[in-house]
Design a protein around this motif. Sequence first.
Motif, PDB file in Angstrom:
ATOM      1  N   GLU A  85       0.416  -1.014   0.105  1.00  5.53           N
ATOM      2  CA  GLU A  85       0.215   0.083   0.168  1.00  5.53           C
ATOM      3  C   GLU A  85       1.156   1.019  -0.372  1.00  5.53           C
ATOM      4  OE1 GLU A  85      -3.281  -1.528   2.570  1.00  5.53           O
ATOM      5  OE2 GLU A  85      -2.842  -0.133   3.294  1.00  5.53           O
ATOM      6  N   TYR A  93      -3.825   3.636  -2.196  1.00  8.36           N
ATOM      7  CA  TYR A  93      -3.526   2.586  -2.874  1.00  8.36           C
ATOM      8  C   TYR A  93      -3.019   1.436  -3.427  1.00  8.36           C
ATOM      9  CZ  TYR A  93      -3.373   7.309  -5.767  1.00  8.36           C
ATOM     10  OH  TYR A  93      -3.746   8.427  -6.923  1.00  8.36           O
ATOM     11  N   GLU A 141      -1.691  -0.403 -10.881  1.00 10.46           N
ATOM     12  CA  GLU A 141      -2.185   0.177  -9.205  1.00 10.46           C
ATOM     13  C   GLU A 141      -1.298   1.824  -9.070  1.00 10.46           C
ATOM     14  OE1 GLU A 141      -5.217  -0.433  -9.215  1.00 10.46           O
ATOM     15  OE2 GLU A 141      -5.039  -2.335  -9.960  1.00 10.46           O
ATOM     16  N   TYR A 142      -0.289   2.078  -9.865  1.00 12.58           N
ATOM     17  CA  TYR A 142      -0.243   3.318  -9.499  1.00 12.58           C
ATOM     18  C   TYR A 142      -0.353   4.571 -10.229  1.00 12.58           C
ATOM     19  CZ  TYR A 142       4.219   0.432  -8.040  1.00 12.58           C
ATOM     20  OH  TYR A 142       5.228   0.554  -7.316  1.00 12.58           O
ATOM     21  N   PRO A 143      -0.636   5.765  -9.247  1.00 16.03           N
ATOM     22  CA  PRO A 143      -0.979   6.626  -9.742  1.00 16.03           C
ATOM     23  C   PRO A 143      -0.149   7.264 -11.231  1.00 16.03           C
ATOM     24  CG  PRO A 143       0.241   7.433  -8.126  1.00 16.03           C
ATOM     25  CD  PRO A 143       0.230   5.583  -8.170  1.00 16.03           C
TER      26      PRO A 143
END
Length: 353
Positions: A85, A93, A141-143
């Motif tokens: 996380e 995330y 899932e990374y921004p």
Amino acid sequence: MRIQREEILNKIDGKEIYVYTLSNENTSMKITNYGGIILSLITPDKFGTKDDIVLGYDNFEDYKTTTTYFGAIIGRCANRIGKAEIDVDGVKYKLAKNDGNNHLHGGVKGFNRVVWDSEVLNDKDGEYLKLSYLSKDGEEEYPGNLEVTVEYKLTKENELIINYYGKCDKNTVLNLTNHSYFNLKGHASGDILDHKVRIYAKNITAADSESIPTGEIRSVEGTPMDFSNLKCIGADINKEYDQLINGNGYDHNWIIDDYTGELKKAAEVIEDKTGRMLEVFTTKPGVQFYTGNFLDENEIGKGGVRYKKRQGLCLETQYFPDSLHHSGFSNIVLKAGEEYKHTTVYKMSIINK
């Protein structure tokens, strides 16, 4: 320096896979745009005999399934993130748990398993290889939409220069490295326990049994982790010491002394029989020294060699592992619009000619 390109009959996601050969008078190496993997690195020893000093595979298909990360570019985030996380700008995330309960080396499909755009460019020192990749917002899932570039240059001084660049449209996390396994006697020559190592670091980030930093900055002085002077890897690796037990050997982040952000020496490795020396320079604040503790003889490498435990060593330059969860650790947040720019140099030479 000249670069040759050959296409291999293997497309991934509709993209062509190439192998590039970089060479100078003494050294040659092969790199593929799949994962930016260093496939081979052939250098002479003090007798003039050439050998391949990095571990890898003959069968390209093995690079698609391996969990060793042989020779690859690692990203978005090298090393481990506890509980998989991260929190960026107050948004949590949840990342892939691909190492027990934790996130490792960018996730299930990290930068080691994507096809990079590739081109050969020129500068004053000759040709070099440029790899580029767009990691889209939400990938693993990374921004943020992240544009990444990695350059490989082989100089006439036998330096492999790796330049890393990145820019994103959102605040994100970025920590790039290369995961080559070195054996200065040659990739097929057995373990690396007789290699001598020096690491320019007085402290490590201590880790727990899952190799997640505890937050403790621990002095290496007087411990088996002390490589402030040249020491054989095998001298202390089997000592009863909590960090060696937790890591099944050396698999830790050393905090480079007197970090300024400028290029400086992080480590050196010497192998007396061949006279080969490898020096590592970086602009990063840490280096992960890993001794191939989880290799086993089911790992069949180049030439059909069964790579056994501790047959290669890694010196992965990096920001500290799990940095977002520990105050005082290195900052791995890349702010939107700012440039990520780092360099690592692996310099090969001969001593005792």
